[in-house]
Design an enzyme around this catalytic site. Sequence first.
Site, mmCIF file in Angstrom:
data_model
loop_
_atom_site.group_PDB
_atom_site.id
_atom_site.type_symbol
_atom_site.label_atom_id
_atom_site.label_comp_id
_atom_site.label_asym_id
_atom_site.label_seq_id
_atom_site.Cartn_x
_atom_site.Cartn_y
_atom_site.Cartn_z
ATOM 1 N N LYS A 1 38.092 37.521 31.709
ATOM 2 C CA LYS A 1 38.903 37.858 32.877
ATOM 3 C C LYS A 1 39.441 39.267 32.698
ATOM 4 O O LYS A 1 40.195 39.548 31.770
ATOM 5 C CB LYS A 1 40.044 36.864 33.047
ATOM 6 N N LYS B 1 35.343 36.875 35.555
ATOM 7 C CA LYS B 1 36.153 37.228 36.719
ATOM 8 C C LYS B 1 36.604 38.667 36.599
ATOM 9 O O LYS B 1 37.138 39.039 35.547
ATOM 10 C CB LYS B 1 37.365 36.291 36.784
ATOM 11 N N SER C 1 39.329 37.473 45.416
ATOM 12 C CA SER C 1 39.932 37.743 46.723
ATOM 13 C C SER C 1 39.622 39.143 47.241
ATOM 14 O O SER C 1 39.397 39.331 48.445
ATOM 15 C CB SER C 1 41.443 37.549 46.633
ATOM 16 N N ARG D 1 47.097 37.523 44.888
ATOM 17 C CA ARG D 1 48.517 37.544 44.545
ATOM 18 C C ARG D 1 49.385 37.405 45.791
ATOM 19 O O ARG D 1 50.478 36.834 45.740
ATOM 20 C CB ARG D 1 48.842 38.808 43.758
ATOM 21 N N GLU E 1 35.411 37.302 23.323
ATOM 22 C CA GLU E 1 36.296 36.319 23.947
ATOM 23 C C GLU E 1 35.549 35.017 24.247
ATOM 24 O O GLU E 1 36.062 33.918 24.027
ATOM 25 C CB GLU E 1 36.896 36.892 25.234
ATOM 26 N N TYR F 1 35.506 31.833 48.132
ATOM 27 C CA TYR F 1 36.206 31.448 49.355
ATOM 28 C C TYR F 1 35.238 31.216 50.510
ATOM 29 O O TYR F 1 35.627 30.665 51.540
ATOM 30 C CB TYR F 1 37.232 32.529 49.720
#
Length: 337
Positions: free
Chosen positions: A204, A259, A285, A214, A244, A324
């Site tokens: 991320k 992400k 988003s 947000r 990671e 989305y």
Amino acid sequence: MSSIITGQYPQRRLRRNRAHDFSRRLVAENHLTVDDLIYPVFIVEGKNITQSVASMPNVKRMSIDVLLQEAEQVAKLGIPVLSLFPAIEPSAKSLLAEEAYNENGLIPKAIRALKKALPELGVLTDVALDPYTTHGQDGIIDDNGYVLNDISVEALTKQALVQAEAGADIIAPSDMMDGRIGVIRNALESHQFVNTQIMAYSAKYASSFYGPFRDAVGSAKNIKGGNKKTYQLDPANANEALQEIYQDLSEGADMVMVKPGLPYLDIVRKVKDTFAVPTFAYQVSGEYAMLMAAIKNGWLDEKSVIMESLLCFKRAGADGVLTYFAKQVALWLNSQE
């Protein structure tokens, strides 16, 4: 490649396989299906509530009763998983994010309602503290505003257990704290949630593409122009993402997430090639808002550009995409059958 494939033009015309629709479909290397989709939704307290998100056209926050109607449509479309994100009332936020592990909080209530109404629909939950903190960071901070790792992991583990107890199928830590996957996995095991899956947001990035999200969860005002660079990945780094991923897999992650999505398809490919594990990407988003702005202005064709963007995730190696657009895409895919 030259040692394997022989023949040159005109004996070998690469356009031949592209000449007809049936042939293009026959040789397509990647396919997008409803099974590749995860549908994110934003929820709020109350009843019979829908609230528009200004920066995300057609995306709404909804109360649990409205969520159940939406989830029923999602299940009928064949989308396998729905992902929950809370918009918490300001009065419930705190420095220590205690509301994150309130067993009667918004997310646990939503999980229980969903699993009662639609037990076969997968429920994925976000494990992060930013919706619950007064400062908008993903963890608990010290006096200098630095996010403290170990005390944050303790709160995240409590949050994960509350979600698992409510019936969440997949726990998705998105906080980027060190060691949280191992601690959460051990806690799930010790509480007999042995089949609760972990989808780790392992890669991320500290991206500028998160702004509309947000707004949707109500943390934009809390973070007040701050950033998350001390724990999210530097957009300049690729090898660090692999470190990671390795760490989270070694600690018990079942799946991993990259992400944002389209700007980081190279990371998706590296992860899939290196580890060959279930790999997902989040079409975030900001990506959604950009495409919708161009679509609304008539600059891009809605269906073709959305479908192309999602197919690109598959080509890069993603096993699925949190997007989305999932509901609309499922409608399009189902209409082709």
